[in-house]
Design an enzyme around this catalytic site. Structure first.
Site, PDB file in Angstrom:
ATOM      1  N   ASP A 146      23.376  41.061  34.546  1.00  0.00           N
ATOM      2  CA  ASP A 146      24.111  40.299  35.573  1.00  0.00           C
ATOM      3  C   ASP A 146      24.676  39.024  34.939  1.00  0.00           C
ATOM      4  OD1 ASP A 146      23.322  39.011  38.930  1.00  0.00           O
ATOM      5  OD2 ASP A 146      25.219  39.497  37.951  1.00  0.00           O
ATOM      6  N   ARG A 172      34.867  37.730  34.851  1.00  0.00           N
ATOM      7  CA  ARG A 172      35.658  36.679  35.500  1.00  0.00           C
ATOM      8  C   ARG A 172      37.166  36.847  35.359  1.00  0.00           C
ATOM      9  NH1 ARG A 172      31.330  35.562  38.427  1.00  0.00           N
ATOM     10  NH2 ARG A 172      29.853  34.087  37.499  1.00  0.00           N
TER      11      ARG A 172
END
Lengths: 315, 458
Positions: free
Chosen positions: B331, B89
């Protein structure tokens, strides 16, 4: 030989003969009065469906220096804008009974089509991405003038080979004259299976030093929009040839027009390693040679001319 | 395709970046070693000196000496894990995760290497961004991180990124993950260009026109719940398409987060045709099915691709066992509470996974005997080779990348919080067995369970 549509129409002997002929015309172009009467009274039509500076002007000048009457049609600004077809356009021009029609067209095979429609000799000045035989010949002439024979020489053709009729004609012509050809460029711009034409393939300029001659192709900006390249910047970083990348004993060529700072560094264009100006000069004499050989008998007498002076002497 | 082509930059920068730190020296005694790659198992002493595995000997043979000692009796030692698919992120979404917390989360899960995806804000599409990320990782990353760049600029799916330049500054590969590459011409060009640049292209496989507005697997559960479904064919047709393009252009692709039995078939067929295709599966797809979604708990069970049927889950396990699936990849997709604890259809998709990858699969697949421990360790460790990165191994002379695990330890996921900034774990609150005690990443002690101390032998 009646037409010149493709380098494939030629062989080594014919090419040598054309280059020799061009050499004799080179002498004419050095005179103050750059004229010979060879094609006096004949009509040459230049039919250009694509924009061109070099090719159209040099064909026009070549025909005029041979004393022909010249008609130059650019498709834009002609009735092609009104939707007139290629065949109808050619029919109209045929009524002037030209001896030769020079045609440049955006689609492959256009010149060949004409050979079925007209009595004139047809010269392909570039058909789509297919062939540009007079470019290959003038490039050979420029090289021969500088290097003598190109037998065994290593020539690299760098850039957008995929979309280039110059590349296709030149790979054949260079190889016919005994040179070794390497094509270099990003994988997206090197056609699949190009090795079958007998050249090697590289995707970097790491080994550029092996070349005797570096032949640069113009990078067309439209290619970015079609996703062939991420950016001009990346292309230039990887494949631009400038005065640092080119070795002191290497020659650079470019068919023009150049994109300064893209495929070629500005500093290289007029340097002493550049044959670019020689290429343009060669264009006129080669096209004179092509017109001469196509339109006259092999023994040199103009066809059906009663009062034409011997070749090379002013009228 | 072009046999003479060579990569643009034969000397690429080091793929993975970690912050500098003290090199570990320690002796782990009488620990149960298991390295499926090197073929080692059994009770051993393992000595690490200055971050390098100095010696491996039968248990009890090595002298204690000056270094710190870990009594490994009853514990297991594996090569550290490698996750080729995490979302850190950064830049732009650091409220969910950042490089420091993300790598800490990885280390807590036994990982010594991770590859970070590029669907950030803005997406990682330029060399400057890769350089900035690598610089940041060099300051804060507790385990080595590699960064992928996007295939298309800003993930718009329209223009290629400067792939050669990105590779030259250290991009490990390319991915538009988060989104598929919908336009086949773009993928084709990228694969042609890859011939020159190298760098595996990792693909998030779904056909957006088939997925539509689906929020879970299209099947019996979605029918009952009245939720729009994503049919399995959305994934498998895209895999078939992309495999065909990769085969035609002789490219190298990694298929991400497999979820469906049809997809496995597509990959097997592509492999049989000689396509260079590798693939990964997440822990949650190996454990859960769409039945879990009945709870309408988006925080735990809403992700893309969705959890599918039991038949899919079993097929994925079988494909893991027979080698069709190359590796396990979490993931790891952190989301804020306010992004997940909302009505199911409105919630973001994605769950975290680094801290629980081993324990969840040990608990749900190894203990019941579905897969052997060695397969789990191997597949958690094999995420590197699809990207040209060698797997970690426990051999003398190699850098120390290892994790010490207590298989007997029971713990409640999330009970002590998470290393990750986000709490959207698919197994939050679950009691699991198997806990990572210590992780060494490239010779540094990257993680130590707070309650586990490095001490002298009793």
């Amino acid at each position: 030989m009646k037409h010149l549509l493709s380098v494939e129409d030629l062989d080594r002997d014919r090419i040598e003969s054309l280059l020799d002929q061009a050499e004799s015309f080179a002498e004419v172009t050095r005179r103050d009065i750059k004229k010979v009467p060879t094609l006096r009274g004949r009509t040459v039509v230049n039919l250009f469906y694509e924009s061109s500076t070099r090719t159209s002007s040099s064909f026009e000048l070549a025909a005029k220096r041979l004393s022909a009457d010249v008609v130059s049609i650019k498709a834009t600004g002609s009735s092609v804008d009104k939707g007139e077809t290629l065949e109808d356009t050619v029919d109209t021009l045929s009524s002037y009974d030209p001896t030769a029609i020079v045609i440049r067209h955006p689609q492959a095979g256009a010149a060949r089509l004409l050979t079925g429609w007209v009595d004139a000799s047809v010269i392909n000045a570039g058909d789509g991405m297919h062939q540009h035989p007079t470019q290959a010949l003038l490039d050979l002439f420029a090289l021969r003038s500088r290097l003598g024979s190109i037998e065994g020489r290593r020539i690299w053709i760098v850039g957008d080979v995929l979309h280039s009729r110059v590349a296709r004609s030149n790979i054949q012509a260079f190889r016919m004259m005994g040179a070794e050809v390497t094509v270099a460029g990003p994988p997206t711009l090197i056609p699949r299976g190009i090795e079958s034409t007998g050249c090697q393939v590289r995707h970097s300029l790491d080994d550029l030093g092996e070349a005797d001659v570096v032949y640069l192709l113009r990078l067309q900006q439209e290619r970015m929009e079609e996703n062939f390249l991420p950016s001009i910047r990346e292309y230039a970083r990887l494949f631009q040839v400038d005065s640092r990348r080119l070795g002191p004993r290497q020659l650079v060529m470019h068919p023009g027009p150049v994109n300064r700072g893209v495929e070629i560094g500005s500093d290289l264009i007029r340097s002493d390693r550049s044959l670019i100006s020689d290429q343009v000069v060669s264009g006129v004499v080669i096209r004179m040679a092509v017109l001469y050989q196509l339109l006259t008998r092999p023994d040199g007498d103009p066809e059906g001319s009663a009062d034409g002076a011997p070749i090379g002497e002013p009228a | 395709m072009n046999p003479e082509s060579r990569p643009v930059s034969p000397a690429l920068p080091e793929a993975m970046i970690q912050r500098p730190g003290p090199q570990a020296s320690l002796l782990i005694r009488a620990v149960e070693l298991l390295d499926p790659v090197a073929g080692i198992e059994g009770s051993h002493d393992l000595l690490v000196e200055d971050g390098v595995i100095a010696e491996i000997a039968p248990a009890g043979s090595l002298e204690t000496g000056e270094v710190e000692v870990i009594e490994g009796e009853g514990l297991h030692l594996f090569p550290a894990f490698f996750d080729p698919h995490v979302h850190f992120r950064t830049p732009g979404q650091e409220y969910r995760e950042d490089l420091e917390a993300g790598t800490r989360s990885a280390a807590a899960g036994g990982y010594a290497g991770v590859l970070a995806m590029a669907n950030t804000s803005p997406p990682v599409s330029t060399a400057e961004q890769i350089e900035a990320l690598r610089a940041r990782a060099g300051v804060v990353a507790s385990v080595p991180v590699g960064f992928l760049a996007t295939v298309t600029r800003d993930m718009k799916g329209e223009e290629l990124t400067d792939m050669a330049e990105l590779r030259a500054v250290g991009a490990v590969g390319f991915t538009d993950d988060g989104l598929p590459i919908a336009n086949p011409r773009i993928l084709r060009r990228a694969l042609q260009y890859q011939t020159m640049t190298g760098g595996t292209i990792a693909l998030h496989e779904e056909d957006p026109d088939l997925s539509g507005r689906g929020v879970m697997h299209e099947g019996a559960v979605s029918t009952e719940l009245g939720l729009r479904g994503v049919p399995s064919i959305s994934e498998s047709v895209m895999i078939s398409r992309d495999a065909a393009i990769a085969g035609y252009e002789n490219g190298t692709i990694q298929i991400q987060h497999l979820s469906a039995v049809e997809s496995i078939g597509a990959i097997r067929r592509a492999r049989a045709d000689g396509v260079r295709i590798t693939c990964e599966v997440t822990p949650h797809h190996l454990v859960l099915t769409h039945e879990a979604v009945r709870s309408l708990d988006a925080s735990r069970y809403k992700m893309n691709p969705p959890l599918r049927s039991e038949a899919d889950r079993e097929a994925l396990i079988e494909a893991l066992i027979d080698g069709t699936i190359d590796c396990i990849a979490t993931d790891h997709a952190p989301h804020a509470v306010y992004e997940k604890e909302v009505p199911y259809e409105a919630a973001n998709m994605g769950v975290t996974g680094l801290e629980t990858a081993f324990s969840s699969l040990y608990t749900h697949l190894v203990i019941p005997g579905t897969i052997p421990l060695s397969l789990l360790v191997e597949k958690l460790g094999s995420g590197g080779p699809p990207f040209g990165i060698e797997p970690f191994t426990l051999v003398e002379g190699s850098r120390a990348n290892l994790c010490l695990v207590d298989l007997e330890a029971e713990w409640v996921v999330g009970e002590d919080g998470y290393e990750s900034r986000s709490a959207n774990s698919w197994c939050a609150g679950e009691t699991q067995r198997g806990r990572v005690l210590v992780t060494l990443a490239d010779g540094q002690v990257a993680y130590r369970l707070r309650s586990f101390s490095l001490g002298v032998a009793p």
